[in-house]
Design a protein around this motif. Structure first.
Motif, short mmCIF file in Angstrom:
data_model
loop_
_atom_site.label_atom_id
_atom_site.label_comp_id
_atom_site.label_asym_id
_atom_site.label_seq_id
_atom_site.Cartn_x
_atom_site.Cartn_y
_atom_site.Cartn_z
N PRO A 126 0.85 -1.20 0.00
CA PRO A 126 0.00 0.00 0.00
C PRO A 126 0.88 1.25 0.00
CG PRO A 126 -0.66 -1.53 1.75
CD PRO A 126 0.63 -2.03 1.18
N VAL A 127 0.41 2.29 -0.63
CA VAL A 127 1.15 3.56 -0.64
C VAL A 127 1.21 4.09 0.79
CG1 VAL A 127 1.17 5.94 -1.49
CG2 VAL A 127 0.49 4.08 -3.02
N PRO A 128 2.42 4.37 1.28
CA PRO A 128 2.56 4.84 2.66
C PRO A 128 1.88 6.20 2.88
CG PRO A 128 4.71 4.34 1.70
CD PRO A 128 3.71 4.26 0.61
N LEU A 129 1.44 6.41 4.11
CA LEU A 129 0.76 7.65 4.46
C LEU A 129 1.57 8.89 4.09
CD1 LEU A 129 -0.68 6.72 7.98
CD2 LEU A 129 -1.95 7.01 5.84
N GLU A 130 2.89 8.84 4.29
CA GLU A 130 3.72 10.03 4.03
C GLU A 130 3.84 10.36 2.55
OE1 GLU A 130 6.54 6.50 4.64
OE2 GLU A 130 4.80 7.31 5.69
N ARG A 131 3.44 9.47 1.65
CA ARG A 131 3.48 9.73 0.20
C ARG A 131 2.11 10.13 -0.34
NH1 ARG A 131 8.67 10.50 -1.16
NH2 ARG A 131 9.94 8.97 -0.09
N ARG A 132 1.06 9.91 0.41
CA ARG A 132 -0.30 10.14 -0.09
C ARG A 132 -0.60 11.61 -0.36
NH1 ARG A 132 -3.84 5.63 3.27
NH2 ARG A 132 -2.55 3.87 2.58
N ALA A 133 -0.07 12.51 0.45
CA ALA A 133 -0.34 13.94 0.25
C ALA A 133 0.13 14.40 -1.12
CB ALA A 133 0.33 14.76 1.35
N ALA A 134 1.26 13.88 -1.57
CA ALA A 134 1.76 14.25 -2.90
C ALA A 134 0.77 13.83 -3.98
CB ALA A 134 3.13 13.63 -3.15
N PHE A 135 0.20 12.64 -3.85
CA PHE A 135 -0.74 12.17 -4.87
C PHE A 135 -2.07 12.91 -4.79
CE2 PHE A 135 2.38 8.77 -4.93
CZ PHE A 135 2.55 8.62 -6.30
N HIS A 136 -2.48 13.32 -3.59
CA HIS A 136 -3.67 14.18 -3.47
C HIS A 136 -3.41 15.49 -4.22
CE1 HIS A 136 -6.62 12.27 -0.84
NE2 HIS A 136 -5.61 11.75 -0.16
N ALA A 137 -2.23 16.06 -4.03
CA ALA A 137 -1.90 17.32 -4.69
C ALA A 137 -1.79 17.16 -6.20
CB ALA A 137 -0.59 17.88 -4.11
N ILE A 138 -1.26 16.03 -6.66
CA ILE A 138 -1.19 15.76 -8.10
C ILE A 138 -2.60 15.70 -8.69
CG2 ILE A 138 -0.63 13.98 -9.82
CD1 ILE A 138 1.85 13.34 -7.97
N ALA A 139 -3.48 14.97 -8.03
CA ALA A 139 -4.87 14.86 -8.51
C ALA A 139 -5.54 16.24 -8.51
CB ALA A 139 -5.66 13.88 -7.65
N ASP A 140 -5.31 17.03 -7.47
CA ASP A 140 -5.89 18.37 -7.41
C ASP A 140 -5.38 19.24 -8.56
OD1 ASP A 140 -7.27 17.62 -5.12
OD2 ASP A 140 -5.92 18.69 -3.74
N ALA A 141 -4.10 19.12 -8.89
CA ALA A 141 -3.54 19.87 -10.02
C ALA A 141 -4.21 19.44 -11.32
CB ALA A 141 -2.03 19.67 -10.10
N PHE A 142 -4.41 18.14 -11.50
CA PHE A 142 -5.07 17.64 -12.71
C PHE A 142 -6.51 18.15 -12.79
CE2 PHE A 142 -2.24 13.57 -12.95
CZ PHE A 142 -1.17 14.34 -13.36
N VAL A 143 -7.21 18.16 -11.66
CA VAL A 143 -8.59 18.68 -11.63
C VAL A 143 -8.60 20.13 -12.11
CG1 VAL A 143 -10.51 19.33 -10.11
CG2 VAL A 143 -9.44 17.08 -9.86
N ALA A 144 -7.58 20.88 -11.73
CA ALA A 144 -7.47 22.30 -12.12
C ALA A 144 -6.95 22.48 -13.54
CB ALA A 144 -6.57 23.03 -11.13
N GLY A 145 -6.63 21.37 -14.23
CA GLY A 145 -6.13 21.47 -15.60
C GLY A 145 -4.64 21.65 -15.72
N ASP A 146 -3.91 21.55 -14.61
CA ASP A 146 -2.45 21.70 -14.62
C ASP A 146 -1.80 20.32 -14.77
OD1 ASP A 146 0.18 22.46 -14.34
OD2 ASP A 146 0.02 22.94 -12.20
N PHE A 147 -1.81 19.79 -15.99
CA PHE A 147 -1.29 18.45 -16.25
C PHE A 147 0.24 18.43 -16.29
CE2 PHE A 147 -5.47 18.83 -18.29
CZ PHE A 147 -6.16 17.96 -17.47
N ALA A 148 0.85 19.58 -16.46
CA ALA A 148 2.32 19.68 -16.46
C ALA A 148 2.87 19.88 -15.05
CB ALA A 148 2.78 20.81 -17.37
N LEU A 149 1.98 20.08 -14.10
CA LEU A 149 2.38 20.34 -12.71
C LEU A 149 3.33 21.53 -12.64
CD1 LEU A 149 2.91 16.64 -11.57
CD2 LEU A 149 0.83 18.02 -11.37
#
Length: 121
Positions: free
Chosen positions: A10-33
């Protein structure tokens, strides 16, 4: 500490925030981050960002912020030199979709998560 073995974990808790932020960026249309600077995550190349945008568009259901149930299926695995992460995105219709973020983290000091792709495996 990420494990170096041949088992999916399972993805460790300390790495999950980064993936939440990646998904939020994609939702906002920022696919290049590029606009959403995320600690521990590298911006993506323009060609990768375009592929991600096209994959999300082709899926046909707009993405949404990650639902907590995402973590029931999200995994990482040692691939010899780097860790591969697979995190399913949330869409407006699905808490956990088949659309998956494929990312790596190299085994080096100051390594950053690199989003390689978003697609249905």
């Amino acid at each position: 500490m990420l494990k170096k073995d041949d088992i999916e974990h399972p993805v460790p808790l300390e790495r999950r925030a980064a993936f939440h932020a990646i998904a939020d960026a994609f939702v906002a249309g920022d696919f290049a981050l590029q606009t959403h600077v995320i600690e521990g995550v590298s911006p993506t190349e323009q060609s990768t960002a375009q592929f991600i945008a096209d994959s999300i568009s082709a899926y046909g259901d707009p993405i949404a912020p990650l639902n907590p149930t995402t973590w029931d299926r999200a995994v990482y695995r040692w691939m010899g030199g780097y860790w591969q992460f697979l995190v399913d995105l949330t869409t407006e219709a699905e808490n956990v979709s088949d659309l998956t973020v494929h990312a790596i983290l190299r085994d080096s000091d100051n390594a950053r998560i690199e989003v390689q792709s978003v697609h249905v495996p």
